[in-house]
Design a protein around this motif. Sequence first.
Motif, PDB file in Angstrom:
ATOM      1  N   MET A 179       0.847  -1.177   0.000  1.00 43.48           N
ATOM      2  CA  MET A 179       0.000   0.000   0.000  1.00 43.48           C
ATOM      3  C   MET A 179       0.891   1.238   0.000  1.00 43.48           C
ATOM      4  SD  MET A 179      -2.866   1.247   2.773  1.00 43.48           S
ATOM      5  CE  MET A 179      -1.837   1.092   4.196  1.00 43.48           C
ATOM      6  N   CYS A 180       0.511   2.217  -0.798  1.00 44.82           N
ATOM      7  CA  CYS A 180       1.229   3.483  -0.854  1.00 44.82           C
ATOM      8  C   CYS A 180       0.460   4.524  -0.047  1.00 44.82           C
ATOM      9  CB  CYS A 180       1.344   3.967  -2.287  1.00 44.82           C
ATOM     10  SG  CYS A 180       2.320   2.855  -3.305  1.00 44.82           S
ATOM     11  N   LEU A 181       1.204   5.405   0.575  1.00 43.74           N
ATOM     12  CA  LEU A 181       0.583   6.405   1.431  1.00 43.74           C
ATOM     13  C   LEU A 181       1.285   7.740   1.213  1.00 43.74           C
ATOM     14  CD1 LEU A 181      -1.374   6.888   3.844  1.00 43.74           C
ATOM     15  CD2 LEU A 181       0.553   6.359   5.327  1.00 43.74           C
ATOM     16  N   ALA A 182       0.504   8.786   1.012  1.00 43.13           N
ATOM     17  CA  ALA A 182       1.042  10.143   0.950  1.00 43.13           C
ATOM     18  C   ALA A 182       0.747  10.799   2.294  1.00 43.13           C
ATOM     19  CB  ALA A 182       0.400  10.929  -0.184  1.00 43.13           C
ATOM     20  N   VAL A 183       1.723  11.499   2.826  1.00 47.53           N
ATOM     21  CA  VAL A 183       1.612  12.094   4.158  1.00 47.53           C
ATOM     22  C   VAL A 183       1.678  13.617   4.031  1.00 47.53           C
ATOM     23  CG1 VAL A 183       2.728  12.238   6.406  1.00 47.53           C
ATOM     24  CG2 VAL A 183       2.731  10.082   5.165  1.00 47.53           C
ATOM     25  N   PRO A 184       0.797  14.334   4.739  1.00 54.27           N
ATOM     26  CA  PRO A 184       0.860  15.794   4.683  1.00 54.27           C
ATOM     27  C   PRO A 184       1.989  16.345   5.547  1.00 54.27           C
ATOM     28  CG  PRO A 184      -0.984  15.108   6.051  1.00 54.27           C
ATOM     29  CD  PRO A 184      -0.361  13.861   5.493  1.00 54.27           C
ATOM     30  N   GLY A 185       2.599  17.400   5.052  1.00 52.84           N
ATOM     31  CA  GLY A 185       3.635  18.088   5.807  1.00 52.84           C
ATOM     32  C   GLY A 185       3.567  19.579   5.552  1.00 52.84           C
ATOM     33  N   LYS A 186       4.020  20.360   6.520  1.00 48.20           N
ATOM     34  CA  LYS A 186       3.995  21.822   6.411  1.00 48.20           C
ATOM     35  C   LYS A 186       5.321  22.309   5.832  1.00 48.20           C
ATOM     36  CE  LYS A 186       3.110  25.997   9.030  1.00 48.20           C
ATOM     37  NZ  LYS A 186       2.690  26.534  10.328  1.00 48.20           N
ATOM     38  N   VAL A 187       5.241  23.155   4.815  1.00 48.51           N
ATOM     39  CA  VAL A 187       6.433  23.708   4.177  1.00 48.51           C
ATOM     40  C   VAL A 187       7.019  24.786   5.084  1.00 48.51           C
ATOM     41  CG1 VAL A 187       7.323  24.929   2.160  1.00 48.51           C
ATOM     42  CG2 VAL A 187       5.523  23.210   1.879  1.00 48.51           C
ATOM     43  N   ILE A 188       8.288  24.584   5.470  1.00 51.31           N
ATOM     44  CA  ILE A 188       8.940  25.541   6.369  1.00 51.31           C
ATOM     45  C   ILE A 188      10.108  26.271   5.704  1.00 51.31           C
ATOM     46  CG2 ILE A 188       8.190  24.418   8.487  1.00 51.31           C
ATOM     47  CD1 ILE A 188      10.960  23.085   8.647  1.00 51.31           C
ATOM     48  N   GLU A 189      10.523  25.797   4.528  1.00 46.85           N
ATOM     49  CA  GLU A 189      11.602  26.447   3.798  1.00 46.85           C
ATOM     50  C   GLU A 189      11.546  25.983   2.348  1.00 46.85           C
ATOM     51  OE1 GLU A 189      16.488  26.550   3.874  1.00 46.85           O
ATOM     52  OE2 GLU A 189      15.407  25.860   5.648  1.00 46.85           O
ATOM     53  N   ILE A 190      11.827  26.901   1.428  1.00 53.79           N
ATOM     54  CA  ILE A 190      11.853  26.550   0.002  1.00 53.79           C
ATOM     55  C   ILE A 190      13.182  27.002  -0.574  1.00 53.79           C
ATOM     56  CG2 ILE A 190      10.781  26.869  -2.264  1.00 53.79           C
ATOM     57  CD1 ILE A 190       8.151  27.517  -0.767  1.00 53.79           C
ATOM     58  N   ASN A 191      13.846  26.084  -1.274  1.00 54.38           N
ATOM     59  CA  ASN A 191      15.106  26.375  -1.950  1.00 54.38           C
ATOM     60  C   ASN A 191      15.041  25.806  -3.362  1.00 54.38           C
ATOM     61  OD1 ASN A 191      16.583  27.601   0.221  1.00 54.38           O
ATOM     62  ND2 ASN A 191      16.633  25.581   1.175  1.00 54.38           N
ATOM     63  N   ASP A 192      14.666  26.655  -4.306  1.00 55.74           N
ATOM     64  CA  ASP A 192      14.616  26.277  -5.718  1.00 55.74           C
ATOM     65  C   ASP A 192      13.635  25.120  -5.933  1.00 55.74           C
ATOM     66  OD1 ASP A 192      15.298  26.615  -8.391  1.00 55.74           O
ATOM     67  OD2 ASP A 192      16.965  25.210  -8.264  1.00 55.74           O
ATOM     68  N   THR A 193      14.132  23.925  -6.238  1.00 52.10           N
ATOM     69  CA  THR A 193      13.248  22.789  -6.533  1.00 52.10           C
ATOM     70  C   THR A 193      13.018  21.880  -5.326  1.00 52.10           C
ATOM     71  OG1 THR A 193      15.095  21.429  -7.294  1.00 52.10           O
ATOM     72  CG2 THR A 193      13.928  22.741  -8.960  1.00 52.10           C
ATOM     73  N   LYS A 194      13.553  22.276  -4.180  1.00 53.61           N
ATOM     74  CA  LYS A 194      13.378  21.480  -2.965  1.00 53.61           C
ATOM     75  C   LYS A 194      12.762  22.341  -1.867  1.00 53.61           C
ATOM     76  CE  LYS A 194      17.202  18.281  -3.657  1.00 53.61           C
ATOM     77  NZ  LYS A 194      18.456  17.778  -3.081  1.00 53.61           N
ATOM     78  N   ALA A 195      12.104  21.664  -0.932  1.00 50.56           N
ATOM     79  CA  ALA A 195      11.542  22.360   0.230  1.00 50.56           C
ATOM     80  C   ALA A 195      11.776  21.502   1.459  1.00 50.56           C
ATOM     81  CB  ALA A 195      10.049  22.608   0.041  1.00 50.56           C
ATOM     82  N   SER A 196      11.888  22.155   2.586  1.00 52.25           N
ATOM     83  CA  SER A 196      11.909  21.443   3.859  1.00 52.25           C
ATOM     84  C   SER A 196      10.487  21.441   4.377  1.00 52.25           C
ATOM     85  CB  SER A 196      12.816  22.151   4.864  1.00 52.25           C
ATOM     86  OG  SER A 196      14.150  22.077   4.436  1.00 52.25           O
ATOM     87  N   ILE A 197      10.041  20.263   4.809  1.00 49.03           N
ATOM     88  CA  ILE A 197       8.705  20.149   5.382  1.00 49.03           C
ATOM     89  C   ILE A 197       8.820  19.588   6.783  1.00 49.03           C
ATOM     90  CG2 ILE A 197       7.559  19.828   3.163  1.00 49.03           C
ATOM     91  CD1 ILE A 197       7.238  16.803   4.237  1.00 49.03           C
ATOM     92  N   GLU A 198       7.781  19.821   7.549  1.00 48.63           N
ATOM     93  CA  GLU A 198       7.722  19.326   8.914  1.00 48.63           C
ATOM     94  C   GLU A 198       6.472  18.464   9.057  1.00 48.63           C
ATOM     95  OE1 GLU A 198       9.008  21.645  12.785  1.00 48.63           O
ATOM     96  OE2 GLU A 198       7.090  22.335  12.008  1.00 48.63           O
ATOM     97  N   VAL A 199       6.691  17.260   9.558  1.00 46.49           N
ATOM     98  CA  VAL A 199       5.589  16.340   9.867  1.00 46.49           C
ATOM     99  C   VAL A 199       5.756  15.985  11.337  1.00 46.49           C
ATOM    100  CG1 VAL A 199       4.499  14.133   9.356  1.00 46.49           C
ATOM    101  CG2 VAL A 199       5.601  15.401   7.517  1.00 46.49           C
ATOM    102  N   GLY A 200       4.926  16.582  12.180  1.00 45.92           N
ATOM    103  CA  GLY A 200       5.135  16.408  13.617  1.00 45.92           C
ATOM    104  C   GLY A 200       6.450  17.055  13.990  1.00 45.92           C
ATOM    105  N   ASN A 201       7.329  16.281  14.621  1.00 47.86           N
ATOM    106  CA  ASN A 201       8.657  16.787  15.000  1.00 47.86           C
ATOM    107  C   ASN A 201       9.734  16.409  14.003  1.00 47.86           C
ATOM    108  OD1 ASN A 201       7.621  17.855  17.384  1.00 47.86           O
ATOM    109  ND2 ASN A 201       7.906  15.935  18.476  1.00 47.86           N
ATOM    110  N   VAL A 202       9.345  15.820  12.893  1.00 49.51           N
ATOM    111  CA  VAL A 202      10.307  15.341  11.899  1.00 49.51           C
ATOM    112  C   VAL A 202      10.382  16.321  10.734  1.00 49.51           C
ATOM    113  CG1 VAL A 202      10.847  13.458  10.309  1.00 49.51           C
ATOM    114  CG2 VAL A 202       9.807  12.954  12.529  1.00 49.51           C
TER     115      VAL A 202
END
Length: 74
Positions: A1-24
């Motif tokens: 089974m495949c699962l997509a998990v929501p995360g909050k975008v906390i930083e964007i750098n060009d084609t990548k972003a840092s996201i936060e899921v809980g404390n991760v």
Amino acid sequence: MCLAVPGKVIEINDTKASIEVGNVKREVYVQLVPEVKLGDYVLVHAGCAIEIVDEEEALKTLEILKEFAEDEIC
């Protein structure tokens, strides 16, 4: 089974972003959602943000995933 998990975008750098899921924090690719902004919630699958989602729905989903994890531990 495949699962997509929501995360909050906390930083964007060009084609990548840092996201936060809980404390991760994770780095994900954002080429599929070029309109993403800081503070948005995105669905993440296989290291890629695949869709911007409503904050309320993202938080509901995270709560359900947390409950599943707690049930699994007990």
